[in-house]
Design an enzyme around this catalytic site. Structure first.
Site, mmCIF file in Angstrom:
data_model
loop_
_atom_site.group_PDB
_atom_site.id
_atom_site.type_symbol
_atom_site.label_atom_id
_atom_site.label_comp_id
_atom_site.label_asym_id
_atom_site.label_seq_id
_atom_site.Cartn_x
_atom_site.Cartn_y
_atom_site.Cartn_z
ATOM 1 N N LYS A 207 0.831 -1.207 0.000
ATOM 2 C CA LYS A 207 0.000 0.000 0.000
ATOM 3 C C LYS A 207 0.866 1.258 0.000
ATOM 4 C CE LYS A 207 -2.093 -1.314 3.780
ATOM 5 N NZ LYS A 207 -1.483 -2.651 3.955
ATOM 6 N N HIS A 423 5.487 -39.651 12.604
ATOM 7 C CA HIS A 423 4.506 -38.547 12.638
ATOM 8 C C HIS A 423 4.479 -37.820 11.294
ATOM 9 C CE1 HIS A 423 2.322 -35.239 14.826
ATOM 10 N NE2 HIS A 423 2.781 -34.557 13.786
ATOM 11 N N GLU A 424 5.638 -37.439 10.795
ATOM 12 C CA GLU A 424 5.691 -36.707 9.531
ATOM 13 C C GLU A 424 5.324 -37.610 8.349
ATOM 14 O OE1 GLU A 424 5.842 -33.609 9.631
ATOM 15 O OE2 GLU A 424 6.490 -33.418 11.700
ATOM 16 N N HIS A 427 1.566 -37.557 7.970
ATOM 17 C CA HIS A 427 1.105 -36.364 7.244
ATOM 18 C C HIS A 427 1.349 -36.519 5.745
ATOM 19 C CE1 HIS A 427 0.096 -33.994 10.699
ATOM 20 N NE2 HIS A 427 1.340 -33.928 11.174
ATOM 21 N N ASP A 500 -1.319 -29.341 15.496
ATOM 22 C CA ASP A 500 -2.169 -29.973 14.488
ATOM 23 C C ASP A 500 -3.611 -30.057 14.960
ATOM 24 O OD1 ASP A 500 0.057 -30.371 12.857
ATOM 25 O OD2 ASP A 500 0.491 -32.310 13.770
#
Length: 607
Positions: A207, A423-424, A427, A500
């Protein structure tokens, strides 16, 4: 500006000297004579030590003072209670050198003129210190509260060619440039030149840069000031500064006045706990009058920027004050690529740098975010003693900006590494299998500076204006995939999935309360955005539904979460071999990319 502290110190030093002189004048005027008693004088007189005696009668009769000169040239003062009696005593004692002076009178210069001169000098020095003199200083504004703090620029070199990713916004603002360059072109057909243009958008979207570009294109004076510069603790200062700003602008018209963060001064009136009449509202009232009141401010175009247009006063939003409201949005993938090219102009790039890929990866980034990304990449290249940027530098900077600095030196137990890897991997499998979410870009089990043990980063392939219910459901499933993998492999869960779960719960609640995606509650908005931001959301927030409906909302949120959990669990159980293989590869390499993961997935899918 560097001479101001020295000059101020010099004035203080002179002031100290004058005060010291005032204190020393009485002692300097004194004869420095030592007073002693009558008995000591009589003893010196008998011993023949007295050479001369001068009697000075005082103003109050019959008192006075005798100045005695001894034979060793010492002077002594003897204060007398009866001058006539002491004079007779001296004559009887055969003191030959006796002189009687007139009564001592105070000097008119010392008693009247000198104090007046000293007071005048002190007052002059005090005003000089407060005003800071011609050179300014830290206290230079103390006596100029009502003066405008706007800075005028006439040599702005930024043009619309320096602004990328805002094509529609530039086209709309081009009209303002034409108004300033050739106003008669519009006035001869009865068109009124817009008085104000309000730029609204998220922080960092450009802006302020747009306002500078408009002034550079039109080659007109450009006044810049922040909304917070108007408001002070003293009543009437803000309104006075507004008047002074527009008075200066009239003398330089046609010109542009740019007010950054106008929400600091133009918030809705009549709100807040302190009543309706305060300094900020007086400032706003004066701003309303200057923009469209009885006085004519022709040739002055007001540009203002804010990211909180929802709290502005309706009076300032009407046509005649802000005729144009231009939304400055986040750039799309093509706009991000153009912005990256501008910020890479003075940065040597290696042949492996793909700015198009970087633009795809940085969905949701503003122009300021992209500039910061390229700057961080240049810093990494300089730290590596390279004269050019590689794609690796940009990838590392992206992780640093989005996830935090990788903590490769952090000591992690093998058990924690294994939990993070599964865990990953959970995902990543859901990112790959679910059709409406973005594909995997990178998987890592290296801890980051934001407290995460690892991350799975998607790669947005395109920008979407709308989000479907199925995409939101799949997004919740992806968020829950990490904890589901932990439960399936270790029969236990950790605190690593807290963010998560928070993200999944927020998405589910928005589906129910904002988007009307609940089959039970229907298409009704149960979340009000009309919070009183002036006295705090928690204090003024009022629910627009009953406690019964609140309970139903909680039930619907839980229903969505449970449904997504069951579906995500089924998908991960179906791809357990990929889960184990991906976790093993992560434990080996710590970080894998999209190609390695898709190759791994395709190998096990064929078995």
């Amino acid at each position: 500006m560097n001479t101001s502290p020295k000059r101020g110190f010099g004035l203080y030093f002179i002031l100290v000297l004058i005060v010291g002189a005032i204190l020393l004048i009485p002692s300097l005027l004194n004869n420095n004579q030592i007073s002693y008693a009558r008995t000591e004088f009589e003893k010196d007189l008998k011993e023949g030590n007295v050479l001369d005696v001068t009697i000075a009668p005082g103003k109050i009769s019959p008192t006075g003072e005798a100045s005695v000169v001894l034979n060793n040239n010492q002077r002594r003062s003897l204060y007398l209670t009866d001058v006539s009696e002491f004079e007779r005593y001296l004559i009887e004692s055969n003191v030959k050198t006796v002189r009687v002076n007139k009564a001592r009178e105070d000097s008119y210069l010392m008693t009247t003129v000198l104090p007046i001169v000293i007071c005048a000098v002190i007052v002059f020095l005090m005003f000089s210190i407060m005003n800071g003199g011609a050179g300014g200083g830290a206290n230079s504004r103390m006596m100029n509260f009502g003066r405008s703090r706007a800075k005028m620029s006439t040599d702005n070199q930024i043009t619309l060619a320096d602004v990328a990713g805002l094509q529609e916004e530039k086209e709309e603002l081009n009209e303002i440039v034409e108004f300033l360059k050739a106003p008669e072109k519009f006035t001869k057909v009865g068109a009124r030149i817009p008085k104000g243009v309000l730029l609204e958008g998220a922080p960092g979207t450009g802006k302020t840069l747009l306002a500078k570009a408009i002034a550079g294109e039109a080659h007109v004076p450009f006044f810049t000031i922040s909304g917070s510069d108007f408001v002070e603790m003293f009543v009437g200062v803000g309104a006075s500064r507004v008047r002074d700003l527009f008075e200066d602008a009239k003398h330089h018209s046609p010109c542009i006045v740019f007010i950054d963060e106008i929400d600091a001064v133009a918030r809705r009136r009549g709100t807040g706990m302190g009543g309706g009449h305060d300094e900020r509202e007086q400032t706003l009232n004066q701003l309303l009058v200057e923009m469209d009141g009885f006085s004519e401010n022709s040739g002055i175009i007001v540009l203002a920027a804010t990211n909180r247009v929802d709290i502005l006063d309706p009076a300032i939003m009407r046509p005649g004050r802000f005729d144009r409201k231009i939304a400055v949005n986040r750039p799309d993938v093509a706009g991000r690529e153009d912005i990256l090219k501008i910020h890479a102009r003075n940065k040597p790039l290696a042949e492996d740098v793909d700015l198009k890929k970087v633009a795809q990866t940085t969905a949701g980034f503003t122009g300021a975010d992209l500039e910061n990304l390229m700057n961080e990449s240049a810093i990494l290249a300089a730290k590596s003693d390279r004269a050019f940027l590689k794609q690796e530098d940009i990838d590392r900077s992206f992780i640093k900006v989005g996830m935090g600095v990788e903590k490769k030196s952090r000591v992690i137990s093998e058990k924690e590494k294994k939990i993070t890897a599964y865990h990953e991997a959970g995902h990543a499998i859901l990112f790959h299998v679910l059709p409406d979410v973005d594909p995997v870009h990178m998987i890592s089990i290296i801890p980051t500076g934001l407290g995460a043990g690892g991350f799975t980063m998607p790669l947005p392939e395109k920008d979407e204006m709308y989000v479907t219910r199925s995409r939101l459901m799949q997004s919740i499933m992806v968020s829950l995939g990490g904890q589901i993998a932990e439960k399936l492999i270790f029969n236990d869960i950790t605190t690593g999935a807290s963010s998560d779960i928070q993200k999944a719960t927020k998405t589910a609640r928005n589906m129910v309360t904002r988007y009307g995606m609940s089959e039970t509650l229907g298409m009704i908005n149960y979340e009000s955005d009309d919070d009183e931001v002036f006295i705090g959301r928690d204090l003024a927030h009022a629910k627009n539904h009953s406690e019964l409906v609140a309970g139903q909302i909680d039930q619907e949120v839980k229903k969505i979460i449970d449904e997504c959990y069951d579906k995500a669990k089924g998908i991960i159980e179906e791809h357990m071999d990929v889960l184990h293989a991906c976790a093993a590869l992560l434990l080996e390499k710590e970080k894998i990319g999209r190609e390695e993961f898709e190759q791994l997935f395709s190998e096990y899918a064929q078995k």
